[in-house]
Motif scaffolding. Sequence first.
Motif, short mmCIF file in Angstrom:
data_model
loop_
_atom_site.label_atom_id
_atom_site.label_comp_id
_atom_site.label_asym_id
_atom_site.label_seq_id
_atom_site.Cartn_x
_atom_site.Cartn_y
_atom_site.Cartn_z
N ALA A 280 2.80 2.45 -3.46
CA ALA A 280 2.15 3.58 -2.52
C ALA A 280 1.96 4.77 -3.28
N ILE A 281 2.51 5.23 -4.16
CA ILE A 281 2.10 6.37 -5.12
C ILE A 281 1.16 6.15 -5.96
N ILE A 282 0.80 4.68 -6.42
CA ILE A 282 -0.31 4.64 -7.24
C ILE A 282 -1.60 4.81 -6.35
N MET A 283 -1.23 4.27 -5.17
CA MET A 283 -2.64 4.13 -4.03
C MET A 283 -2.62 5.59 -3.87
N ALA A 284 -1.69 6.53 -3.35
CA ALA A 284 -1.96 7.78 -3.29
C ALA A 284 -2.74 8.78 -4.18
N ASN A 285 -2.18 8.29 -5.52
CA ASN A 285 -2.67 9.20 -6.55
C ASN A 285 -4.12 8.87 -7.05
N ASN A 286 -4.49 7.57 -6.67
CA ASN A 286 -5.72 7.42 -6.77
C ASN A 286 -6.79 7.31 -5.57
N ARG A 287 -6.22 7.88 -4.41
CA ARG A 287 -6.82 7.75 -3.26
C ARG A 287 -7.35 6.40 -2.94
N PHE A 288 -6.44 5.61 -2.94
CA PHE A 288 -6.81 4.15 -2.53
C PHE A 288 -6.16 3.91 -1.19
N ARG A 289 -6.90 3.04 -0.44
CA ARG A 289 -6.53 2.43 0.85
C ARG A 289 -5.90 1.30 0.82
N ARG A 290 -6.28 0.64 -0.10
CA ARG A 290 -5.97 -0.73 -0.57
C ARG A 290 -6.11 -0.94 -2.04
N ILE A 291 -5.40 -1.95 -2.63
CA ILE A 291 -5.41 -2.16 -3.80
C ILE A 291 -5.12 -3.53 -4.32
N PRO A 292 -5.66 -4.16 -5.11
CA PRO A 292 -5.31 -5.84 -5.56
C PRO A 292 -3.90 -5.95 -5.88
N VAL A 293 -3.46 -7.14 -5.60
CA VAL A 293 -1.93 -7.65 -6.14
C VAL A 293 -2.45 -8.70 -7.27
N GLU A 294 -2.11 -8.47 -8.40
CA GLU A 294 -2.33 -9.20 -9.41
C GLU A 294 -1.18 -9.57 -10.15
N GLU A 295 -1.02 -10.93 -10.49
CA GLU A 295 0.16 -11.62 -11.27
C GLU A 295 -0.35 -12.61 -12.42
N ASN A 296 0.01 -12.40 -13.55
CA ASN A 296 -0.46 -13.10 -14.66
C ASN A 296 -1.81 -12.95 -14.72
N GLY A 297 -2.61 -12.15 -14.44
CA GLY A 297 -4.00 -11.93 -14.58
C GLY A 297 -4.73 -12.54 -13.32
N LYS A 298 -4.02 -13.18 -12.44
CA LYS A 298 -4.67 -13.66 -11.30
C LYS A 298 -4.28 -12.87 -9.93
N LEU A 299 -5.49 -12.93 -9.35
CA LEU A 299 -5.38 -12.17 -8.05
C LEU A 299 -4.47 -13.00 -6.89
N VAL A 300 -3.40 -12.37 -6.46
CA VAL A 300 -2.58 -12.94 -5.38
C VAL A 300 -2.78 -12.68 -4.09
N GLY A 301 -3.32 -11.25 -4.01
CA GLY A 301 -3.16 -10.97 -2.42
C GLY A 301 -3.90 -9.33 -2.59
N MET A 302 -3.83 -8.71 -1.63
CA MET A 302 -4.12 -7.19 -1.30
C MET A 302 -2.95 -6.44 -0.58
N LEU A 303 -2.97 -5.19 -1.04
CA LEU A 303 -2.07 -4.55 -0.48
C LEU A 303 -2.60 -3.42 0.26
N SER A 304 -2.39 -3.12 1.38
CA SER A 304 -2.74 -1.89 2.13
C SER A 304 -1.80 -0.79 2.60
N LEU A 305 -2.30 0.42 2.99
CA LEU A 305 -1.27 1.44 3.15
C LEU A 305 -0.64 0.88 4.56
N GLY A 306 -1.50 0.09 5.28
CA GLY A 306 -0.85 -0.55 6.62
C GLY A 306 0.45 -1.40 6.33
N ASP A 307 0.27 -2.30 5.26
CA ASP A 307 1.04 -3.23 4.75
C ASP A 307 2.27 -2.41 4.36
N ILE A 308 1.95 -1.41 3.45
CA ILE A 308 3.47 -0.39 3.18
C ILE A 308 3.86 0.31 4.36
N HIS A 309 3.12 0.92 5.02
CA HIS A 309 3.87 1.37 6.28
C HIS A 309 4.71 0.38 7.20
#
Length: 142
Positions: A102-131
Amino acid sequence: MTKGARTVTEDTSVQEVASLMCLYRFSGLPVVEGDKLIGFIAEKDVLAQLFPSVEDAMESMATIDLKDKVGEYKSTLSKKVSDLMTRGAKTVSPDMPVLKAAIIMANNRFRRIPVEENGKLVGMLSLGDIHKAIFHQSLTEG
């Protein structure tokens, strides 16, 4: 996070991206090559093409025709994602604490951010998911 996030490739047309954004209310989409995350395209990347440059604004703000600028949108739609995307997008990992994400998203003014594991996209995280996660945690802690 949302698994199985909608993605696009570098060769996807901006018109297709804009359609997805408008129809499904996506504020941005991960850009992948296979299952590897290579970037991100956001609504602001598409709309920024319509904004006058700082130089144009300073030189001739009185003569900039904003209707013409909106008319230029059609030429933006004919571009490819590779023309507008952000390469090396910021990501979070699936095991990152939710408040750190959430801090990373807020500092960058993102509403959603990619979730990556070992260089691969595994999902998306939104402010709604965090809330939602914080809300559920507060309910289970009493």
